[in-house]
Design a protein around this motif. Sequence first.
Motif, PDB file in Angstrom:
ATOM      1  N   VAL A   1       0.847  -1.200   0.000  1.00 27.71           N
ATOM      2  CA  VAL A   1       0.000   0.000   0.000  1.00 27.71           C
ATOM      3  C   VAL A   1       0.881   1.248   0.000  1.00 27.71           C
ATOM      4  CG1 VAL A   1      -1.691   1.303   1.345  1.00 27.71           C
ATOM      5  CG2 VAL A   1      -1.948  -1.163   1.077  1.00 27.71           C
ATOM      6  N   LYS A   2       1.906   1.230   0.829  1.00 29.27           N
ATOM      7  CA  LYS A   2       2.792   2.378   0.909  1.00 29.27           C
ATOM      8  C   LYS A   2       3.593   2.539  -0.385  1.00 29.27           C
ATOM      9  CE  LYS A   2       4.535   4.764   4.849  1.00 29.27           C
ATOM     10  NZ  LYS A   2       5.146   4.713   6.196  1.00 29.27           N
ATOM     11  N   ALA A   3       4.043   1.427  -0.957  1.00 28.99           N
ATOM     12  CA  ALA A   3       4.778   1.489  -2.217  1.00 28.99           C
ATOM     13  C   ALA A   3       3.894   2.033  -3.334  1.00 28.99           C
ATOM     14  CB  ALA A   3       5.309   0.105  -2.581  1.00 28.99           C
ATOM     15  N   ALA A   4       2.628   1.610  -3.350  1.00 31.09           N
ATOM     16  CA  ALA A   4       1.706   2.100  -4.376  1.00 31.09           C
ATOM     17  C   ALA A   4       1.460   3.593  -4.218  1.00 31.09           C
ATOM     18  CB  ALA A   4       0.390   1.327  -4.312  1.00 31.09           C
ATOM     19  N   ALA A   5       1.365   4.060  -2.975  1.00 36.36           N
ATOM     20  CA  ALA A   5       1.198   5.498  -2.750  1.00 36.36           C
ATOM     21  C   ALA A   5       2.412   6.271  -3.256  1.00 36.36           C
ATOM     22  CB  ALA A   5       0.972   5.771  -1.261  1.00 36.36           C
ATOM     23  N   ARG A   6       3.600   5.727  -3.051  1.00 37.63           N
ATOM     24  CA  ARG A   6       4.801   6.384  -3.587  1.00 37.63           C
ATOM     25  C   ARG A   6       4.762   6.416  -5.111  1.00 37.63           C
ATOM     26  NH1 ARG A   6       7.295   3.185   0.427  1.00 37.63           N
ATOM     27  NH2 ARG A   6       8.152   1.777  -1.154  1.00 37.63           N
ATOM     28  N   LEU A   7       4.277   5.334  -5.737  1.00 31.18           N
ATOM     29  CA  LEU A   7       4.145   5.312  -7.193  1.00 31.18           C
ATOM     30  C   LEU A   7       3.188   6.394  -7.683  1.00 31.18           C
ATOM     31  CD1 LEU A   7       3.957   1.465  -7.924  1.00 31.18           C
ATOM     32  CD2 LEU A   7       5.847   3.018  -8.505  1.00 31.18           C
ATOM     33  N   ARG A   8       2.213   6.759  -6.837  1.00 28.36           N
ATOM     34  CA  ARG A   8       1.254   7.805  -7.191  1.00 28.36           C
ATOM     35  C   ARG A   8       1.793   9.199  -6.861  1.00 28.36           C
ATOM     36  NH1 ARG A   8      -3.946   6.649  -7.601  1.00 28.36           N
ATOM     37  NH2 ARG A   8      -3.884   8.353  -9.108  1.00 28.36           N
ATOM     38  N   GLY A   9       3.030   9.290  -6.365  1.00 24.09           N
ATOM     39  CA  GLY A   9       3.628  10.595  -6.085  1.00 24.09           C
ATOM     40  C   GLY A   9       3.381  11.112  -4.685  1.00 24.09           C
ATOM     41  N   ARG A  10       2.871  10.263  -3.772  1.00 20.36           N
ATOM     42  CA  ARG A  10       2.634  10.690  -2.401  1.00 20.36           C
ATOM     43  C   ARG A  10       3.899  10.500  -1.566  1.00 20.36           C
ATOM     44  NH1 ARG A  10      -1.244  13.980  -3.402  1.00 20.36           N
ATOM     45  NH2 ARG A  10      -3.094  12.994  -4.320  1.00 20.36           N
ATOM     46  N   ALA A  11       4.260  11.510  -0.806  1.00 21.41           N
ATOM     47  CA  ALA A  11       5.493  11.475  -0.005  1.00 21.41           C
ATOM     48  C   ALA A  11       5.226  10.780   1.319  1.00 21.41           C
ATOM     49  CB  ALA A  11       6.009  12.895   0.219  1.00 21.41           C
TER      50      ALA A  11
ATOM     51  N   GLY B   1       7.007   7.920   2.216  1.00 18.95           N
ATOM     52  CA  GLY B   1       8.245   7.333   2.681  1.00 18.95           C
ATOM     53  C   GLY B   1       8.189   5.825   2.818  1.00 18.95           C
ATOM     54  N   PRO B   2       9.212   5.251   3.452  1.00 16.80           N
ATOM     55  CA  PRO B   2       9.298   3.789   3.606  1.00 16.80           C
ATOM     56  C   PRO B   2       8.460   3.295   4.777  1.00 16.80           C
ATOM     57  CG  PRO B   2      11.188   4.811   4.639  1.00 16.80           C
ATOM     58  CD  PRO B   2      10.391   5.944   4.021  1.00 16.80           C
ATOM     59  N   VAL B   3       8.332   1.973   4.872  1.00 22.26           N
ATOM     60  CA  VAL B   3       7.763   1.372   6.073  1.00 22.26           C
ATOM     61  C   VAL B   3       8.861   1.261   7.124  1.00 22.26           C
ATOM     62  CG1 VAL B   3       5.945   0.087   4.899  1.00 22.26           C
ATOM     63  CG2 VAL B   3       8.210  -0.956   5.181  1.00 22.26           C
ATOM     64  N   ARG B   4       8.444   1.114   8.364  1.00 22.16           N
ATOM     65  CA  ARG B   4       9.383   0.896   9.458  1.00 22.16           C
ATOM     66  C   ARG B   4       9.489  -0.599   9.765  1.00 22.16           C
ATOM     67  NH1 ARG B   4       8.131   5.612  14.027  1.00 22.16           N
ATOM     68  NH2 ARG B   4       9.489   7.225  13.120  1.00 22.16           N
ATOM     69  N   ALA B   5      10.662  -1.005  10.225  1.00 24.33           N
ATOM     70  CA  ALA B   5      10.855  -2.387  10.662  1.00 24.33           C
ATOM     71  C   ALA B   5       9.843  -2.722  11.765  1.00 24.33           C
ATOM     72  CB  ALA B   5      12.275  -2.567  11.176  1.00 24.33           C
ATOM     73  N   PRO B   6       9.334  -3.942  11.781  1.00 24.42           N
ATOM     74  CA  PRO B   6       9.832  -5.116  11.077  1.00 24.42           C
ATOM     75  C   PRO B   6       9.304  -5.294   9.658  1.00 24.42           C
ATOM     76  CG  PRO B   6       8.042  -5.764  12.511  1.00 24.42           C
ATOM     77  CD  PRO B   6       8.265  -4.301  12.759  1.00 24.42           C
ATOM     78  N   LEU B   7       8.501  -4.376   9.147  1.00 19.93           N
ATOM     79  CA  LEU B   7       8.058  -4.463   7.761  1.00 19.93           C
ATOM     80  C   LEU B   7       9.221  -4.126   6.831  1.00 19.93           C
ATOM     81  CD1 LEU B   7       4.585  -2.675   7.991  1.00 19.93           C
ATOM     82  CD2 LEU B   7       5.069  -5.124   8.110  1.00 19.93           C
ATOM     83  N   THR B   8       9.126  -4.594   5.598  1.00 15.25           N
ATOM     84  CA  THR B   8      10.140  -4.294   4.584  1.00 15.25           C
ATOM     85  C   THR B   8       9.459  -3.817   3.315  1.00 15.25           C
ATOM     86  OG1 THR B   8      10.152  -6.588   3.788  1.00 15.25           O
ATOM     87  CG2 THR B   8      11.774  -5.995   5.481  1.00 15.25           C
ATOM     88  N   ASP B   9      10.111  -2.915   2.607  1.00 16.42           N
ATOM     89  CA  ASP B   9       9.572  -2.422   1.342  1.00 16.42           C
ATOM     90  C   ASP B   9       9.780  -3.452   0.239  1.00 16.42           C
ATOM     91  OD1 ASP B   9       8.644   0.276   2.009  1.00 16.42           O
ATOM     92  OD2 ASP B   9      10.746   0.678   2.463  1.00 16.42           O
ATOM     93  N   PRO B  10       8.874  -3.508  -0.739  1.00 19.73           N
ATOM     94  CA  PRO B  10       9.026  -4.478  -1.832  1.00 19.73           C
ATOM     95  C   PRO B  10      10.229  -4.176  -2.704  1.00 19.73           C
ATOM     96  CG  PRO B  10       7.167  -2.999  -2.237  1.00 19.73           C
ATOM     97  CD  PRO B  10       7.637  -2.730  -0.843  1.00 19.73           C
ATOM     98  N   GLY B  11      10.793  -5.233  -3.270  1.00 18.75           N
ATOM     99  CA  GLY B  11      11.928  -5.101  -4.169  1.00 18.75           C
ATOM    100  C   GLY B  11      11.503  -4.735  -5.574  1.00 18.75           C
ATOM    101  N   PRO B  12      12.481  -4.540  -6.488  1.00 18.55           N
ATOM    102  CA  PRO B  12      12.189  -4.080  -7.855  1.00 18.55           C
ATOM    103  C   PRO B  12      11.226  -4.971  -8.623  1.00 18.55           C
ATOM    104  CG  PRO B  12      14.535  -3.879  -7.374  1.00 18.55           C
ATOM    105  CD  PRO B  12      13.931  -4.619  -6.226  1.00 18.55           C
ATOM    106  N   ALA B  13      11.353  -6.287  -8.494  1.00 17.01           N
ATOM    107  CA  ALA B  13      10.484  -7.175  -9.265  1.00 17.01           C
ATOM    108  C   ALA B  13       9.026  -7.032  -8.838  1.00 17.01           C
ATOM    109  CB  ALA B  13      10.944  -8.624  -9.104  1.00 17.01           C
ATOM    110  N   ASP B  14       8.801  -7.009  -7.527  1.00 16.84           N
ATOM    111  CA  ASP B  14       7.427  -6.856  -7.043  1.00 16.84           C
ATOM    112  C   ASP B  14       6.893  -5.449  -7.311  1.00 16.84           C
ATOM    113  OD1 ASP B  14       7.311  -9.453  -6.225  1.00 16.84           O
ATOM    114  OD2 ASP B  14       7.671  -9.035  -4.104  1.00 16.84           O
ATOM    115  N   LEU B  15       7.765  -4.452  -7.266  1.00  9.60           N
ATOM    116  CA  LEU B  15       7.331  -3.088  -7.601  1.00  9.60           C
ATOM    117  C   LEU B  15       6.865  -3.006  -9.050  1.00  9.60           C
ATOM    118  CD1 LEU B  15       9.920  -0.729  -5.858  1.00  9.60           C
ATOM    119  CD2 LEU B  15       7.467  -0.902  -5.386  1.00  9.60           C
ATOM    120  N   ALA B  16       7.542  -3.709  -9.936  1.00 13.04           N
ATOM    121  CA  ALA B  16       7.138  -3.695 -11.350  1.00 13.04           C
ATOM    122  C   ALA B  16       5.753  -4.314 -11.520  1.00 13.04           C
ATOM    123  CB  ALA B  16       8.173  -4.447 -12.190  1.00 13.04           C
ATOM    124  N   VAL B  17       5.505  -5.411 -10.818  1.00 12.76           N
ATOM    125  CA  VAL B  17       4.178  -6.037 -10.890  1.00 12.76           C
ATOM    126  C   VAL B  17       3.128  -5.100 -10.293  1.00 12.76           C
ATOM    127  CG1 VAL B  17       2.772  -7.989 -10.118  1.00 12.76           C
ATOM    128  CG2 VAL B  17       5.155  -8.353 -10.790  1.00 12.76           C
TER     129      VAL B  17
END
Length: 339
Positions: A295-305, A307-323
């Motif tokens: 959800v957070k990665a998708a918001a960044r793709l839409r131009g919303r500032a 930022g990243p998730v905090r641990a223990p969560l992790t942000d998706p990598g390039p392959a999953d971001l492309a999907v």
Amino acid sequence: MELNTAAPAPAQAREQVPAQARAQEVAQRLRDGMARGVLSFPLTSFSGDGALDLDAYRAYLAAQLDTGPGALFPACGTGEFSALDEDEYRQVVTASVEAADAAADEATGGRLPVVAGIGYGWAQAVRFARIAEEAGADAALVLPHYLLKAPQDGLVEQVRRVAAGTGLPLIVYQRDQVAFTADSLRRIAEIPTVIGLKDGHSDLDRLRRLTLAAPDHLLFFNGAATAEIQARAYAAVGVPAYSSAVHAFAPEIANTFFTAFRNGDHATTDRLLRDFYVPLVELRDRVPGYAVSLVKAAARLRGRAVGPVRAPLTDPGPADLAVLEQVLDTGLALVGAVR
């Protein structure tokens, strides 16, 4: 009794309203909001180094409120409640109340209800509830307690102790280790400030028993992850209201689905489910924590500032971001075709 749905008074004045009357008023405003729009569960904005970015959060909130949600639920699961310290929590809830105040529209019943997340054990939940109340929140969503499995008497006592420690109306969230029986639900519904139950188990047989056992005044919410997938099934057992994580990054998709769902337009909802929501869920299920991280990665793709998730969560990598980007583009194109 006719309930007042106008914008609430400042926090100091609200303290003078008896708790039960206040709970009834907030419940009515939530009921009105649920009929009118999607429930917004905003993301919490962090900077690149992981610090709370309050300016970015305020800008993000303003964009969320511009889309006409039915209520605002800051610092809940999508907002990474468990990653916030008490001072950050206070700032997030205060900013949310201020944003709701600024966006108040008397034509639609005044200010949106602001329901802040609270949680952990009952003592800490009370600490967060008192912060939320001081910040001007209208109600609290009681997130599942930390770690332990507990018997039904303990689950009921947990809610009772939270209610005894705050005047805020409470919505109780059952998921993971929290699952109420019909008898337990009747017991917590007797607490004057308990106004609702949010369900994240998606056990529709059990949920139907709960809705049949509950008093008429109790609100129910579909809190399944990507709730739109099960919206029709939940509605069939008497729970049409749902929270939408998609609204946090693509409110135009969430609102299009909500309108079609409300109007019984199965052709539109099925197309959105098949071509957008199901692929999103399949991606979400690849990695634990993606229910928030994507959800957070998708918001960044839409131009919303945001930022990243905090641990223990992790942000998706390039392959999953492309999907994710492909799924998002498909969803937005579907909305364009519907409009």
